[in-house]
Design an enzyme around this catalytic site. Structure first.
Site, PDB file in Angstrom:
ATOM      1  N   ASP A  88       0.845  -1.186   0.000  1.00  0.00           N
ATOM      2  CA  ASP A  88       0.000   0.000   0.000  1.00  0.00           C
ATOM      3  C   ASP A  88       0.895   1.256   0.000  1.00  0.00           C
ATOM      4  O   ASP A  88       1.783   1.359  -0.846  1.00  0.00           O
ATOM      5  CB  ASP A  88      -0.963  -0.069   1.204  1.00  0.00           C
ATOM      6  CG  ASP A  88      -2.003   1.032   1.244  1.00  0.00           C
ATOM      7  OD1 ASP A  88      -2.987   0.945   0.506  1.00  0.00           O
ATOM      8  OD2 ASP A  88      -1.808   1.976   2.026  1.00  0.00           O
ATOM      9  N   TYR A 137     -12.351   8.464  -1.996  1.00  0.00           N
ATOM     10  CA  TYR A 137     -11.752   8.619  -0.657  1.00  0.00           C
ATOM     11  C   TYR A 137     -10.527   9.529  -0.641  1.00  0.00           C
ATOM     12  O   TYR A 137     -10.347  10.327   0.285  1.00  0.00           O
ATOM     13  CB  TYR A 137     -11.450   7.244  -0.040  1.00  0.00           C
ATOM     14  CG  TYR A 137     -10.208   6.551  -0.543  1.00  0.00           C
ATOM     15  CD1 TYR A 137      -9.053   6.488   0.238  1.00  0.00           C
ATOM     16  CD2 TYR A 137     -10.184   5.933  -1.792  1.00  0.00           C
ATOM     17  CE1 TYR A 137      -7.909   5.838  -0.217  1.00  0.00           C
ATOM     18  CE2 TYR A 137      -9.051   5.286  -2.241  1.00  0.00           C
ATOM     19  CZ  TYR A 137      -7.908   5.234  -1.456  1.00  0.00           C
ATOM     20  OH  TYR A 137      -6.787   4.601  -1.925  1.00  0.00           O
ATOM     21  N   TYR A 218      -1.759  11.358   2.050  1.00  0.00           N
ATOM     22  CA  TYR A 218      -2.637  11.636   0.906  1.00  0.00           C
ATOM     23  C   TYR A 218      -2.697  13.137   0.608  1.00  0.00           C
ATOM     24  O   TYR A 218      -2.919  13.538  -0.538  1.00  0.00           O
ATOM     25  CB  TYR A 218      -4.050  11.120   1.184  1.00  0.00           C
ATOM     26  CG  TYR A 218      -4.151   9.620   1.324  1.00  0.00           C
ATOM     27  CD1 TYR A 218      -4.397   8.815   0.217  1.00  0.00           C
ATOM     28  CD2 TYR A 218      -4.012   9.005   2.566  1.00  0.00           C
ATOM     29  CE1 TYR A 218      -4.503   7.436   0.335  1.00  0.00           C
ATOM     30  CE2 TYR A 218      -4.113   7.627   2.698  1.00  0.00           C
ATOM     31  CZ  TYR A 218      -4.358   6.845   1.581  1.00  0.00           C
ATOM     32  OH  TYR A 218      -4.456   5.481   1.711  1.00  0.00           O
ATOM     33  N   HIS A 283      -7.186  -6.562  -0.675  1.00  0.00           N
ATOM     34  CA  HIS A 283      -6.111  -5.573  -0.563  1.00  0.00           C
ATOM     35  C   HIS A 283      -5.078  -5.919   0.510  1.00  0.00           C
ATOM     36  O   HIS A 283      -3.895  -5.701   0.317  1.00  0.00           O
ATOM     37  CB  HIS A 283      -6.738  -4.204  -0.263  1.00  0.00           C
ATOM     38  CG  HIS A 283      -5.739  -3.100  -0.139  1.00  0.00           C
ATOM     39  ND1 HIS A 283      -4.978  -2.662  -1.206  1.00  0.00           N
ATOM     40  CD2 HIS A 283      -5.359  -2.343   0.928  1.00  0.00           C
ATOM     41  CE1 HIS A 283      -4.181  -1.670  -0.800  1.00  0.00           C
ATOM     42  NE2 HIS A 283      -4.390  -1.461   0.481  1.00  0.00           N
TER      43      HIS A 283
END
Length: 304
Positions: A88, A137, A218, A283
């Protein structure tokens, strides 16, 4: 920086993703340590028991790779190069590490997130908004404090369960005020690979540290795009094995399968030796299928 480690031998650095901790590598740490490696798994900047700077711009790719280099200098000063495994966001950091400091990486096993070369003509947030809309998201994570307030209303444990049990191969949307789309009191069934104790460990750390540190990664996607300008067109020049589940939302993102299967990935990562697509796997691949992932890691690193 808080670090979990076990074993002796050549060092394997495990880099976790969101919303995880060193703990997501618990199965790999035990297995690889028993096979003659020294497994090292930090809580990344902003996570768990590691320091969390307050400023959003303190979470760029340069800061994160800088942390990794400082960690390697501290725990593996005697090893010029180490093995790396990422998942990730940890996979992204591992790609950046290989881009900036290939001299420190012997070989890489990356999970879930492919290396996407920088596109100088397209800012990533514009792409996300155009393809998925404002409820995607990553778009919802941009405004400081906003998603954290919604997560606080839902409760830490519920948020973690929602993320960790997400198996929809499609994109993740978080419409304002609607959370993950389930009623507030809905029971979330845990898969066999995730126990209530596991969730409680994650929750105990997120209760203390909050989600902001991880979400700040992010919030630097656009800044990272600017900072990466000198590496436009650069390739990843270390040996790589890539593993992904066929139910992973990353694998099912538009264009990803073609990128992997039609030569784009290999062009960007010329020493890509193998791509493993695990059927029926989501995931959180290293927690869902630890034995298989451990074997893939061990068999690949044994070559070097």
């Amino acid at each position: 920086m808080h670090v979990a480690e076990k074993g002796q031998g050549p060092l394997i650095l495990f880099i976790h993703g969101f919303p995880l901790l060193w703990y997501s590598w618990r199965h790999q740490i035990t297995a690889l340590a028993s096979l003659g490696y020294r497994a090292v798994a930090p809580d990344l900047r902003g996570y768990g028991d590691t320091d969390a700077p307050a400023e959003v711009p303190s979470y760029t790719c340069l800061h994160l790779v800088g942390d990794v280099i400082a960690l390697l200098d501290a725990v593996a000063a005697d090893q010029e190069k180490v093995f790396v495994v990422g998942h990730d966001w940890g996979a992204l950091i591992a790609w950046y590490l290989c881009l900036f400091r290939p001299d420190r990486v012997k070989a890489l096993v990356n999970l879930s997130v492919v290396f996407n070369p920088r596109n100088p003509n397209m800012k990533p947030l514009q792409v996300f908004k155009a393809v998925y809309g404002d409820d995607y998201y990553i778009c919802r994570f941009q405004e400081p404090g906003e998603i954290e307030a919604e997560f606080a209303q839902m409760g830490t444990e519920t948020v973690l369960k929602e993320f960790l049990t997400y198996r929809n191969p499609g994109p993740l949307f978080l419409p304002k005020g609607k959370g993950f789309g389930h009623p507030p009191d809905a029971q979330i069934a845990l898969p066999s690979w995730l126990s209530e104790e596991d969730v409680k460990y994650y929750a105990s750390k997120y209760e203390k540290a909050g989600f902001t540190g991880g979400i700040n990664y992010y919030r630097n996607i656009e800044l990272n795009w600017e900072l990466l300008a000198p590496w436009t067109g650069a390739q990843i020049k270390v040996p790589v094995k890539f593993i992904v589940g066929d139910l992973d939302l990353t694998y099912n993102a538009p264009g990803t399968k073609d990128y992997i299967n039609k030569g784009g990935f290999k062009k960007a990562v010329p020493l890509l030796e193998e791509v493993i697509v695990m059927e029926g796997v989501g995931h959180f691949i290293n927690e869902e299928k630890p034995d298989e992932v451990n074997k893939h890691i061990y068999n690949f690193f044994q070559k070097f």
